[in-house]
Design an enzyme around this catalytic site. Structure first.
Site, PDB file in Angstrom:
ATOM      1  N   ASP A 262       0.840  -1.197   0.000  1.00 35.71           N
ATOM      2  CA  ASP A 262       0.000   0.000   0.000  1.00 35.71           C
ATOM      3  C   ASP A 262       0.880   1.254   0.000  1.00 35.71           C
ATOM      4  O   ASP A 262       1.997   1.234   0.501  1.00 35.71           O
ATOM      5  CB  ASP A 262      -0.844  -0.041   1.281  1.00 35.71           C
ATOM      6  CG  ASP A 262      -1.932   1.004   1.297  1.00 35.71           C
ATOM      7  OD1 ASP A 262      -2.759   1.004   0.377  1.00 35.71           O
ATOM      8  OD2 ASP A 262      -1.963   1.821   2.238  1.00 35.71           O
TER       9      ASP A 262
ATOM     10  N   GLU B 198       1.825   0.196  -4.738  1.00 35.78           N
ATOM     11  CA  GLU B 198       0.825   1.182  -5.128  1.00 35.78           C
ATOM     12  C   GLU B 198       1.518   2.547  -5.249  1.00 35.78           C
ATOM     13  O   GLU B 198       1.621   3.280  -4.280  1.00 35.78           O
ATOM     14  CB  GLU B 198      -0.304   1.247  -4.097  1.00 35.78           C
ATOM     15  CG  GLU B 198      -1.427   2.187  -4.519  1.00 35.78           C
ATOM     16  CD  GLU B 198      -2.286   2.659  -3.345  1.00 35.78           C
ATOM     17  OE1 GLU B 198      -3.440   3.042  -3.591  1.00 35.78           O
ATOM     18  OE2 GLU B 198      -1.812   2.673  -2.197  1.00 35.78           O
TER      19      GLU B 198
END
Ligand code: CA
Length: 615
Positions: free
Chosen positions: A329, A358
């Site tokens: 993330d 990400e």
């Protein structure tokens, strides 16, 4: 596996007051022999644990250094595991003046055979992203976790709905019928907070699956079950921030464990400050050190103990649960030097391991900065093998819904791929039309199923690793109320006992849903069987009149893809594509199964795609 043995609470004999000593946590709770890196750093937590003297007696498992930090309730133990150390149980003793106050039996497990050589997810795979709270409730008993801060309330779109690991386990046949090979499951670690705990991005215990999802053992079982079917598992990890309810937030090891500000300061979310040659120091600082949200304290990965904690945690889960990949993330938000070290250490232990970060940036050059092997001017190498193709996602969301122009319409797809020179490894990029954080593709296309089919045909035939968001196959949308993240993360119909219908079965789906499901499933199974779409070269032609043509090819096989972005049917002369077509006499369109015996002209219905296997 948690073998936390504590027998504690003794008076310190030479001090005339009692000093309570407890041993509450040792993390990682166990480890393995046979890693390349012999070092291990244990976080030890317990009341006044820093007052104790620590010793370890086990052949090949040596305590090198005991580190104390600001808070006497922590110790960080530096240990080495020699290459000839045997698996077994080492005793870690905590003493005060030669009197044992606590001990911990530390397991050193043997690594599974082939662990280091595991194959990760690649462009051969198709990733299916699902949000576990919203997929299926396989165990209603774990909904009643009254000891947790938030209870199940299915009527609240931002609340917990009760989905769990058992619910995922119950649908392994479904995944295989659809044809996807790899599951990326949104985070499953404990999120013990009062609100918005369902999405899982506020970790409160890095070593524990949230009891509302199941147990650590359930997670391992899921991984093993997937492997038995030749499928793969990607774990969603978050190094940038933890949850405000994390156990350590009440009693931080040191004031610099998290980045602290005089008053709450939010990150500016501008990941581009890293690559921007003109970025001000304050903007860069706020990006990295600002908090992602009030409930998400920003971890300070520049602190070496935080760094080791996170890196070891990831290796622990790979080894323990037999992971096939990680999705990281908010990848650019932590200190980037730490992230590079993480990648290096992970790949030292697992050379073929894949991680997708990400890196939510709008331009190929900005995203490419983060892919391993990028020749960046500042010399930075992220050691991150895979990135998400956010620029292509953006283009895909616009391409089919605007008039064709010099730089609008389907030419957007062409232009984004034309910038692939930026990437060290353009085929190792995850391509997607939507995910849990953005509008569902159908919503952004005003429910136009033709456009959704075009997007799916595209991501399954272009370069890279396709990712499909759960529910796409059954035309899931946000419905009339599109506000809030919860609307993008609806419950899969049939995932809950008592649901009015079960969309996991053909009988439970509407005609339109079955049409989409069958389209996607056919395409997916075809892709799975055709190496040329996984690793074949890519060549495209400048779109003209709303028609975009590209080829995937290798020595054995050639596939021609024709996208018609016009509303009306088009018949095209194919002379322009002769550098490929001249070698072929006929082809088969894979969705319709139609044989094409004259390739000199092709007819394509409006807003659709032909995928032609050439012969
Ligand atoms: Ca449940």
């Amino acid at each position: 596996m948690h073998r936390l043995t504590l027998y504690i609470l003794l008076l310190c004999p030479l001090i005339n007051f009692s000093q309570e000593i407890t041993l509450d946590r040792v993390e990682p709770p166990f480890w393995w022999t046979g890693f390349k890196n012999p070092d291990l750093q244990l976080l030890v937590y317990g009341k006044n644990i820093a007052l104790t003297t620590v010793s370890v007696s086990y052949p090949g498992f040596v305590l090198k250094k005991v580190n104390k930090v600001e808070n006497p309730n922590y110790l960080f133990l530096d240990l080495t595991i020699s290459h000839n150390a045997k698996p077994g149980i080492a005793t870690i003793l905590f003493k005060i003046k030669d009197k044992e106050t606590a001990k911990y039996l530390y397991e050193l497990n043997p690594r599974k055979k082939g662990s280091a050589q595991r194959k990760s997810f690649t462009s051969h795979d198709i990733i299916y992203l699902l949000m576990p709270d919203r997929f299926s409730n396989g165990d209603a008993a774990n909904d009643l976790a009254t000891f947790m801060a938030e209870q199940v309330n299915r009527s609240n779109q931002d609340g917990r709905h009760g989905g769990d690991i058992k619910g995922i386990m119950n649908h392994l046949d479904y995944f295989q019928d659809l044809g996807v090979t790899t599951l990326w499951i949104n985070p499953l670690l404990e999120n013990n907070i009062a609100k918005y705990s369902y999405h899982g991005y506020s970790t409160t215990d890095y070593y524990k699956i949230d009891p509302r999802f199941g147990t650590n053992e359930d997670y391992v079982k899921l991984s093993e079950s997937l492997h038995q079917r030749g499928m793969k598992l990607i774990k969603d990890m978050i190094f940038n921030h933890c949850g405000i309810g994390n156990w350590w937030m009440k009693d931080l090891p040191s004031s610099d464990w998290v980045n602290q500000w005089p008053e709450f300061t939010r990150t500016n979310y501008r990941a581009g400050t890293f690559t921007d040659p003109y970025a001000s120091q304050s903007d860069s600082n706020m990006f990295v050190r600002g908090w992602f949200d009030i409930t998400m304290p920003d971890l300070n990965q520049a602190n070496p103990y935080v760094k080791n904690y996170l890196i070891q945690n990831s290796i622990w889960w790979v080894e323990y649960a037999g992971l096939d990949g990680i999705r990281q993330d908010t990848h650019p938000y932590p200190f980037k030097e730490m992230m590079a070290e993480w990648g290096k250490r992970l790949q030292t232990e697992y050379p073929d391991f894949n991680v997708v970060g990400e890196c939510w940036l709008n331009y190929p050059a900005s995203v490419a900065y983060w892919q391993k092997g990028s020749k960046n001017k500042d010399g930075y190498d992220s050691w991150l093998p895979t990135v998400f193709d956010f620029p292509l996602y953006d283009a895909l969301n616009k391409a089919f819904s605007e008039p064709e122009g010099w730089n609008t319409g389907i030419v957007r797809l062409y232009e984004i791929l034309a910038q692939d020179f930026s990437y060290p490894d353009p085929n190792n990029i995850v391509v997607f039309a939507d995910n849990h954080d953005v509008n569902r593709y159908l919503d952004s296309q005003k429910d136009d199923v033709w456009k959704l089919k075009m997007a799916m045909a595209y991501i399954l035939t272009t370069r890279g690793i396709p990712e499909i968001y759960y529910g796409t196959e059954i035309l899931m949308t946000s419905g009339p109320d599109k506000s809030g993240d919860g609307s993008k993360r609806k419950d899969f119909p049939g995932g809950w006992a008592g649901d009015s219908r079960n969309a996991f079965t053909a009988q439970g789906r509407t005609e339109a849903e079955n049409d989409m499901y069958n389209y996607l499933s056919k395409l997916i199974h075809w892709r799975n069987a055709n190496e040329v779409v996984h690793t074949g070269k890519f060549r495209h032609f400048i779109p003209a009149d709303g028609i975009y043509v590209y080829f995937r090819y290798n020595d054995q096989s050639t596939v021609m893809v024709v996208m018609n972005n016009n509303e009306e049917t088009k018949t095209i002369e194919t002379k322009r594509y002769n550098e490929f077509l001249k070698r072929f006499k006929s082809g088969t369109e894979i969705i319709s199964g139609n044989s094409l015996n004259d390739l000199s002209k092709l007819t394509i219905p409006g807003k659709s795609t032909l995928i032609i296997q050439l012969k």
